[in-house]
Motif scaffolding. Structure first.
Motif, mmCIF file in Angstrom:
data_model
loop_
_atom_site.group_PDB
_atom_site.id
_atom_site.type_symbol
_atom_site.label_atom_id
_atom_site.label_comp_id
_atom_site.label_asym_id
_atom_site.label_seq_id
_atom_site.Cartn_x
_atom_site.Cartn_y
_atom_site.Cartn_z
ATOM 1 N N GLN A 14 0.830 -1.190 0.000
ATOM 2 C CA GLN A 14 0.000 0.000 0.000
ATOM 3 C C GLN A 14 0.870 1.248 0.000
ATOM 4 O O GLN A 14 1.972 1.272 0.567
ATOM 5 N N GLU A 15 0.342 2.292 -0.615
ATOM 6 C CA GLU A 15 1.038 3.577 -0.631
ATOM 7 C C GLU A 15 1.337 4.028 0.789
ATOM 8 O O GLU A 15 0.483 3.909 1.681
ATOM 9 N N GLY A 16 2.553 4.512 0.985
ATOM 10 C CA GLY A 16 2.956 4.958 2.315
ATOM 11 C C GLY A 16 3.772 3.919 3.068
ATOM 12 O O GLY A 16 4.520 4.270 4.000
ATOM 13 N N GLU A 17 3.626 2.653 2.698
ATOM 14 C CA GLU A 17 4.410 1.593 3.351
ATOM 15 C C GLU A 17 5.837 1.590 2.806
ATOM 16 O O GLU A 17 6.142 2.204 1.778
ATOM 17 N N ASN A 18 6.704 0.863 3.510
ATOM 18 C CA ASN A 18 8.084 0.702 3.041
ATOM 19 C C ASN A 18 8.207 -0.561 2.193
ATOM 20 O O ASN A 18 7.518 -1.557 2.454
ATOM 21 N N ALA A 19 9.084 -0.513 1.207
ATOM 22 C CA ALA A 19 9.323 -1.671 0.329
ATOM 23 C C ALA A 19 10.779 -2.078 0.445
ATOM 24 O O ALA A 19 11.672 -1.233 0.345
ATOM 25 N N TYR A 35 18.948 -0.160 -10.330
ATOM 26 C CA TYR A 35 18.292 0.571 -11.403
ATOM 27 C C TYR A 35 16.784 0.362 -11.302
ATOM 28 O O TYR A 35 16.314 -0.683 -10.834
ATOM 29 N N ARG A 36 16.041 1.347 -11.794
ATOM 30 C CA ARG A 36 14.584 1.260 -11.870
ATOM 31 C C ARG A 36 14.166 1.289 -13.339
ATOM 32 O O ARG A 36 14.765 2.000 -14.149
ATOM 33 N N GLN A 37 13.136 0.514 -13.664
ATOM 34 C CA GLN A 37 12.610 0.500 -15.018
ATOM 35 C C GLN A 37 11.094 0.602 -14.961
ATOM 36 O O GLN A 37 10.419 -0.310 -14.489
ATOM 37 N N ASN A 38 10.589 1.724 -15.444
ATOM 38 C CA ASN A 38 9.144 1.871 -15.583
ATOM 39 C C ASN A 38 8.711 1.127 -16.838
ATOM 40 O O ASN A 38 9.490 0.944 -17.770
ATOM 41 N N SER A 39 7.444 0.714 -16.846
ATOM 42 C CA SER A 39 6.936 -0.100 -17.941
ATOM 43 C C SER A 39 7.181 0.573 -19.282
ATOM 44 O O SER A 39 6.817 1.732 -19.487
ATOM 45 N N ALA A 81 2.781 5.994 -5.444
ATOM 46 C CA ALA A 81 2.307 5.295 -6.644
ATOM 47 C C ALA A 81 3.349 5.358 -7.759
ATOM 48 O O ALA A 81 3.508 4.401 -8.533
ATOM 49 N N ALA A 82 4.088 6.459 -7.823
ATOM 50 C CA ALA A 82 5.098 6.631 -8.875
ATOM 51 C C ALA A 82 6.285 5.695 -8.715
ATOM 52 O O ALA A 82 7.101 5.563 -9.640
ATOM 53 N N ASP A 83 6.389 5.031 -7.562
ATOM 54 C CA ASP A 83 7.477 4.059 -7.358
ATOM 55 C C ASP A 83 7.175 2.717 -8.024
ATOM 56 O O ASP A 83 8.032 1.829 -8.047
ATOM 57 N N THR A 84 5.956 2.565 -8.534
ATOM 58 C CA THR A 84 5.602 1.326 -9.239
ATOM 59 C C THR A 84 6.523 1.153 -10.440
ATOM 60 O O THR A 84 6.556 1.998 -11.335
ATOM 61 N N ALA A 85 7.274 0.059 -10.445
ATOM 62 C CA ALA A 85 8.289 -0.171 -11.489
ATOM 63 C C ALA A 85 8.950 -1.514 -11.203
ATOM 64 O O ALA A 85 8.665 -2.172 -10.210
ATOM 65 N N SER A 86 9.864 -1.897 -12.085
ATOM 66 C CA SER A 86 10.740 -3.037 -11.823
ATOM 67 C C SER A 86 12.087 -2.514 -11.360
ATOM 68 O O SER A 86 12.577 -1.508 -11.884
ATOM 69 N N TYR A 87 12.661 -3.196 -10.379
ATOM 70 C CA TYR A 87 13.929 -2.768 -9.805
ATOM 71 C C TYR A 87 14.963 -3.874 -10.018
ATOM 72 O O TYR A 87 14.702 -5.054 -9.731
ATOM 73 N N PHE A 88 16.124 -3.482 -10.529
ATOM 74 C CA PHE A 88 17.183 -4.433 -10.858
ATOM 75 C C PHE A 88 18.458 -4.094 -10.097
ATOM 76 O O PHE A 88 18.831 -2.920 -9.999
ATOM 77 N N CYS A 89 19.103 -5.134 -9.587
ATOM 78 C CA CYS A 89 20.461 -4.930 -9.108
ATOM 79 C C CYS A 89 21.424 -5.350 -10.205
ATOM 80 O O CYS A 89 21.106 -6.210 -11.029
ATOM 81 N N ALA A 90 22.570 -4.721 -10.234
ATOM 82 C CA ALA A 90 23.587 -5.032 -11.240
ATOM 83 C C ALA A 90 24.937 -5.022 -10.553
ATOM 84 O O ALA A 90 25.240 -4.101 -9.793
ATOM 85 N N THR A 91 25.731 -6.028 -10.826
ATOM 86 C CA THR A 91 27.025 -6.139 -10.178
ATOM 87 C C THR A 91 28.152 -5.964 -11.178
ATOM 88 O O THR A 91 28.079 -6.418 -12.323
ATOM 89 N N ARG A 106 9.462 -6.861 -9.396
ATOM 90 C CA ARG A 106 8.366 -6.010 -9.892
ATOM 91 C C ARG A 106 7.609 -5.477 -8.684
ATOM 92 O O ARG A 106 6.955 -6.235 -7.965
ATOM 93 N N LEU A 107 7.684 -4.165 -8.467
ATOM 94 C CA LEU A 107 7.048 -3.514 -7.313
ATOM 95 C C LEU A 107 5.787 -2.800 -7.756
ATOM 96 O O LEU A 107 5.805 -2.009 -8.706
ATOM 97 N N THR A 108 4.687 -3.069 -7.058
ATOM 98 C CA THR A 108 3.416 -2.394 -7.323
ATOM 99 C C THR A 108 2.990 -1.671 -6.059
ATOM 100 O O THR A 108 2.908 -2.285 -4.986
ATOM 101 N N ILE A 109 2.729 -0.377 -6.185
ATOM 102 C CA ILE A 109 2.253 0.425 -5.056
ATOM 103 C C ILE A 109 0.767 0.690 -5.275
ATOM 104 O O ILE A 109 0.374 1.325 -6.264
ATOM 105 N N ASN A 110 -0.049 0.226 -4.369
ATOM 106 C CA ASN A 110 -1.499 0.377 -4.487
ATOM 107 C C ASN A 110 -1.971 1.644 -3.758
ATOM 108 O O ASN A 110 -1.582 1.864 -2.616
ATOM 109 N N PRO A 111 -2.763 2.475 -4.433
ATOM 110 C CA PRO A 111 -3.205 3.731 -3.808
ATOM 111 C C PRO A 111 -4.210 3.493 -2.674
ATOM 112 O O PRO A 111 -4.788 2.434 -2.550
#
Lengths: 111, 114
Positions: A14-19, A35-39, A81-91, A106-111
């Protein structure tokens, strides 16, 4: 081959929570990046942590690195809500001179 | 500062056809990367240039893929002939130097092979 493995593969909060997202890797590294990747878009660099650093902050982002466990975590506080995206680590493996990306969370933030 | 430019944004071709993608990196960036990102996976490095020289092409399927960066600035990636499994997003990125610092990504080219 994929060096980093993210966990979980998908996260919905939910929006406001920590991820919190985790990344594990196999070989010694010079640095680890998130890195972050929006759809439908390219990747955007979020933060870089070097092998001699243990924690780094950037705005609402906090990254930790434990080289003994070969793992890193990305914490996003007060999610939006704008944090909704895929997050990648890269080494950046020692001697490799290239980044190897994980499968992503894949992170989804629900309003 | 202009970002990494890529064209086209979308391409649909039939198998066995050829296709080419173009990338213009950020001005002054010596290192240029081409990645392949299959749906649901992370980007996989295909080829990495330092100026106009190839640094790493170990994961480039050289029987069908080729890339060049003739003047050390923009680059083209070609697939000939295309296979169904080449359907993916092709991402171009650039960085200032070959030290694996921040990479700046373009929007990608989404390829569908039918």
């Amino acid at each position: 081959s994929q060096q980093g493995e993210e966990d979980p593969q998908a996260l919905s909060i939910q929006e406001g929570e920590n991820a919190t997202m985790n990344c594990s890797y196999k070989t010694s590294i010079n640095n680890l990046q998130w890195y972050r990747q929006n759809s439908g878009r390219g990747l955007v660099h979020l933060i870089l942590i070097r092998s001699n650093e243990r924690e780094k902050h950037s705005g609402r982002l906090r990254v930790t690195l434990d080289t003994s466990k070969k793992s890193s975590s990305l914490l996003i506080t007060a999610s939006r809500a704008a944090d909704t995206a895929s997050y990648f680590c890269a080494t950046d493996g020692m001697g490799a001179q290239k980044l190897v990306f994980g499968q992503g969370t894949r992170l989804t933030i629900n309003p | 500062e202009a970002g990494v430019a890529q064209s086209p944004r979308y391409k649909i071709i039939e198998k066995r056809q050829s296709v080419a993608f173009w990338c213009n990196p950020i001005s002054g960036h010596a290192t240029l990367y081409w990645y392949q990102q299959i749906l649901g996976q992370g980007p996989k490095l295909l080829i990495q240039f330092q100026n106009n020289g190839v640094v790493d092409d170990s994961q480039l399927p050289k029987d069908r893929f080729s890339a060049e960066r003739l003047k050390g600035v923009d680059s083209t990636l070609k697939i000939q002939p295309a296979k169904l499994e080449d359907s993916a997003v092709y991402l171009c990125a650039s960085s200032l130097v070959l030290t694996q610092e921040t990479q700046y990504f373009g929007p990608g080219t989404r390829l569908l092979v039918l």
